[in-house]
Design a protein around this motif. Structure first.
Motif, mmCIF file in Angstrom:
data_model
loop_
_atom_site.group_PDB
_atom_site.id
_atom_site.type_symbol
_atom_site.label_atom_id
_atom_site.label_comp_id
_atom_site.label_asym_id
_atom_site.label_seq_id
_atom_site.Cartn_x
_atom_site.Cartn_y
_atom_site.Cartn_z
ATOM 1 N N SER A 160 7.018 27.535 94.355
ATOM 2 C CA SER A 160 8.315 28.070 94.768
ATOM 3 C C SER A 160 9.402 27.022 94.664
ATOM 4 C CB SER A 160 8.233 28.550 96.210
ATOM 5 O OG SER A 160 7.206 29.487 96.311
ATOM 6 N N GLU A 161 9.040 25.792 94.904
ATOM 7 C CA GLU A 161 10.049 24.746 94.910
ATOM 8 C C GLU A 161 10.623 24.488 93.534
ATOM 9 O OE1 GLU A 161 9.597 21.483 98.195
ATOM 10 O OE2 GLU A 161 7.927 21.509 96.815
ATOM 11 N N ARG A 165 -3.202 32.640 95.089
ATOM 12 C CA ARG A 165 -2.957 31.209 95.176
ATOM 13 C C ARG A 165 -4.189 30.477 95.703
ATOM 14 N NH1 ARG A 165 1.871 28.384 95.101
ATOM 15 N NH2 ARG A 165 3.097 30.269 94.876
ATOM 16 N N LEU A 206 -0.417 26.838 89.117
ATOM 17 C CA LEU A 206 0.120 26.612 90.463
ATOM 18 C C LEU A 206 1.439 25.858 90.382
ATOM 19 C CD1 LEU A 206 -3.095 25.731 92.450
ATOM 20 C CD2 LEU A 206 -1.558 27.628 92.886
ATOM 21 N N ASP A 207 1.475 24.902 89.504
ATOM 22 C CA ASP A 207 2.685 24.116 89.301
ATOM 23 C C ASP A 207 3.827 25.007 88.813
ATOM 24 O OD1 ASP A 207 3.605 21.644 89.749
ATOM 25 O OD2 ASP A 207 2.719 20.706 87.985
ATOM 26 N N GLN A 251 5.750 35.876 91.370
ATOM 27 C CA GLN A 251 5.073 34.999 92.310
ATOM 28 C C GLN A 251 3.644 35.445 92.546
ATOM 29 O OE1 GLN A 251 7.070 35.000 96.078
ATOM 30 N NE2 GLN A 251 8.105 36.887 95.583
ATOM 31 N N LEU A 252 2.867 34.498 93.017
ATOM 32 C CA LEU A 252 1.460 34.769 93.266
ATOM 33 C C LEU A 252 1.295 35.216 94.707
ATOM 34 C CD1 LEU A 252 0.071 31.528 91.597
ATOM 35 C CD2 LEU A 252 0.374 33.764 90.547
ATOM 36 N N PRO A 307 -0.703 35.247 98.281
ATOM 37 C CA PRO A 307 -1.421 34.158 98.953
ATOM 38 C C PRO A 307 -2.885 34.095 98.529
ATOM 39 C CG PRO A 307 -0.048 35.331 100.522
ATOM 40 C CD PRO A 307 0.053 36.080 99.225
ATOM 41 N N ARG A 308 -3.510 35.239 98.341
ATOM 42 C CA ARG A 308 -4.917 35.240 97.974
ATOM 43 C C ARG A 308 -5.117 34.683 96.558
ATOM 44 N NH1 ARG A 308 -9.553 37.129 100.351
ATOM 45 N NH2 ARG A 308 -9.672 35.505 101.760
ATOM 46 N N PRO A 329 14.241 31.632 95.277
ATOM 47 C CA PRO A 329 12.895 32.201 95.187
ATOM 48 C C PRO A 329 12.864 33.668 95.595
ATOM 49 C CG PRO A 329 12.882 30.105 96.341
ATOM 50 C CD PRO A 329 14.316 30.473 96.146
#
Lengths: 227, 438
Positions: free
Chosen positions: A138-139, A161, A133-134, A155-156, A158-159, A147
């Protein structure tokens, strides 16, 4: 039939401990204490799963994975470590390991993780979920990398994540499935997808982490294996 | 500043910020040492230093210096040597010269040079052919050695007069000055030789010297190179040895002590586990944390500390996974305190083997979950006198614009969820994928 396992760790005492903990749950067919020994033992024993220490002399787990994969692409790796450094763990995953668990894991949990890896699934401990997750936050993309430029691999969803966040909160796959109202198989599919992204993504931080630590050389793209 | 000569003749009022008020480090031996004050002088602060030392007005000293110029440029020689050899006063170290002083200094050097030239023309200069090269040579030497010699007040007694020492401090070396110094010395030597009438033979002598030097170099060069290399490797080995000693010392202080403790408490598994865990955490911090990185406390470090404290106080391991980080503000601090309270409750009352903590923070929001697989309780049946959860978790979060939810059922464990919307204005800047849409 229980999985055939080789334990690779440079501490003999620790190997003995793992062997005892696993007991009858899996079949430990070999042990190795160095990179050379590991490559040889794995070549001889042809195990289903290799329990691999991240930190070893002569290149560590990454080197073992790299050399074994050339000849035995069917062997699966589960990283087992006390290491807390995110970049080390991510590097081993990117080299091809299918999961990461900490050494504080219980024997039963470890056996379950081995079985899962043997079937080709991914095993994410809460800690690894946190690292991922880290890494995909996105940040953290850095000033030079908007991004929006990230591809699908970078990128992941939403699910995914959400699944990872539940794992990081300490829920087992079964509990995650229950809470999200999906099947365990779907949870496993999400986790496997995350693992694939982790290994194939060219995302800035992931490569930078690995290169900075010189765990992955620049000329050889890391993690070209998919499950 | 306790010596007789300075106290007998107190510094004149014409010198602003004169000594006496701050006793400099030089007074350690009870004597007023000769020091330069570059921040007060025009050139190198020699005049000011002498004035302080002798208790005279600085103008008197400057006039005396200038008049000594007539004596074959002796004043310049003295000044140059003094500049080179007198250390800077500790209180003047790093201080800037008064602005505009360098212009006056350049003017002064021009005047000195002009005066010398004029005097020579007028035939008033004594011992022209010897003194002038000496003056130039001394100036050159002063220029050459100055960077090393003037370094530092306290250790100024030790002059490191080797070019190596000079070159090893890259920050201190001023290349143009070195070159100028060397040129001046060379020129001075040449003119001295000329004055002695041996310049004609110099060519042959130089040739001979060159041949001998080449042969010596061929003979001993490799040996010197090897020596230098072995010195370097010896140095590296020494550094390695030092590092090893440091690691050994640390392991002894921490790991070995803990192992000894564990052996003594072998009968108490809970205590042993606690000791091992504390040691693990401590060792991990030592291994992975960059020194200086924790100069300012962040949300993550505060939370990690809270985790460590709870583990230590209650002997229950807390698996903490923290994603992201942010500098501490009042609201994040409240969040961490509420989390600490939730962990304490879980460790104290749940009877679980371990507590899971998950925290995720970015610039838009912070979320935190504390979870155990313990006995659980009915949140509605908590007696009103048990204020821990309500006051220190729920109310605290609400006071800071956050929210706390406690989910628990008897036999099912407990999960405390803490959320905090951070500065809403910044949200547009953060392209977070939507989360929590289950």
């Amino acid at each position: 039939m229980s999985a055939r396992v080789v334990i690779v760790d440079d501490h003999r005492l620790f190997r003995a401990g793992v062997r005892a903990e696993l007991g009858e749950l899996v079949r430990v067919v070999g042990e190795a204490g160095s990179v050379e020994e590991a490559v040889e033992t794995i070549g001889m024993c042809e195990p289903d799963v290799v329990l691999l220490d991240v930190h070893m002399p002569d290149g560590g787990g990454v080197e073992v994975i790299r050399r074994v994969c050339e000849r035995q692409p069917a062997v699966r790796f589960l990283a087992l470590s006390v290491s807390d450094a995110a970049e080390d763990v991510i590097a081993v995953i990117r080299a091809g390991a299918r999961g990461y668990v900490t050494k504080s894991i219980s024997g039963a949990e470890l056996a379950e993780a081995v079985a899962r890896v043997a079937e080709g699934d991914a095993v994410f401990s809460p800690r690894l979920a946190g690292f991922v997750l880290d890494a995909f936050a996105s940040e953290a993309a850095g000033p030079g990398l908007p991004p929006a430029a990230d591809g699908e691999l970078d990128q992941l969803t939403p699910r995914e994540r959400e699944v990872l966040r539940h794992i990081a909160r300490g829920y087992m796959y079964k509990e995650v499935a229950q809470r999200l109202g999906i099947s365990v198989k779907t949870v496993e599919a999400h986790v496997s997808a995350v693992l694939r992204k982790l290994q194939l993504s060219s995302r800035h931080e992931l490569s930078r982490w690995a290169v900075e630590r010189r765990l992955v050389s620049l000329d050889r793209p890391a993690g070209r294996r998919t499950g | 500043m306790a010596s007789a000569d300075t106290s007998a003749a107190p510094s004149p009022a014409g010198q602003p910020g004169s000594p006496g008020a701050p006793a400099p480090a030089g007074g350690a031996s009870g004597q007023a040492r000769l020091r330069r004050y570059p921040d007060r002088g025009l050139l190198g602060g020699v005049g000011a230093g002498l004035a302080v030392h002798l208790g005279l007005d600085v103008r008197v000293v400057r006039f005396a210096m200038a008049s000594l110029l007539v004596a074959g440029g002796l004043g310049a020689v003295i000044y140059a040597l003094a500049w080179a050899l007198i250390p800077v006063a500790p209180e003047s170290e790093g201080a800037k010269r008064p602005s505009g002083a360098w212009r006056e200094a350049v003017l002064m050097v021009l005047v000195v040079a002009g005066t010398l030239f004029g005097l020579r023309r007028a035939g008033l200069l004594i011992g022209d052919s010897f003194v002038l090269p000496l003056v130039l040579g001394t100036c050159g030497l002063a220029l050459f050695w100055r960077p090393t010699v003037t370094r530092s007040g306290p250790s100024a007694g030790r002059l490191s007069l080797s070019p190596r020492a000079l070159l090893r401090r890259p920050g201190q070396v001023d290349l143009p000055r070195l070159v100028l110094g060397v040129l001046l010395v060379a020129f001075a030597s040449a003119s001295l030789l000329h004055a002695l009438g041996v310049l004609g033979n110099l060519g042959k002598a130089l040739g001979a010297v060159a041949i001998v030097a080449t042969m010596l170099g061929l003979l001993f060069g490799p040996w010197f190179a090897r020596l230098a290399r072995s010195l370097a490797s010896e140095r590296a080995a020494r550094i390695r040895e030092q590092e090893r000693a440091e690691v050994a010392a640390h392991l002894h202080d921490s790991v070995l002590q803990t192992l000894a403790l564990i052996q003594r408490r072998a009968g108490d598994p809970r205590e042993v586990a606690g000791l091992a865990r504390r040691q693990e955490r401590e060792l991990r911090r030592w291994l992975f944390e960059r020194p200086g990185a924790d100069a300012t406390e962040s949300f993550k470090t505060m939370l990690e500390r809270a985790v460590a404290e709870v583990e230590e106080l209650h002997g229950v391991p807390v698996e903490a996974v923290i994603v992201g980080d942010a500098p501490l503000d009042a609201r994040l601090e409240a969040l961490a305190q509420a989390a600490r309270e939730a962990m304490t409750n879980a460790a104290k009352f749940a009877g679980a083997e371990r507590v899971d903590l998950y925290a995720e923070v970015d610039s838009a929001r912070a979320e935190l979950f504390v979870r155990d697989r313990g006995v659980g309780f009915d949140p509605d049946a908590v007696p009103p006198d048990r204020r821990g959860v309500r006051d220190s978790i729920v109310r605290r979060m609400e006071r800071h614009g956050g929210h706390a939810t406690v989910r628990s059922e008897p036999g099912q464990g407990t999960e405390v969820e803490l959320t905090l919307e951070r500065s809403r204005g910044e949200r547009a800047l953060v392209a977070m994928s939507p989360v929590g849409s289950s």
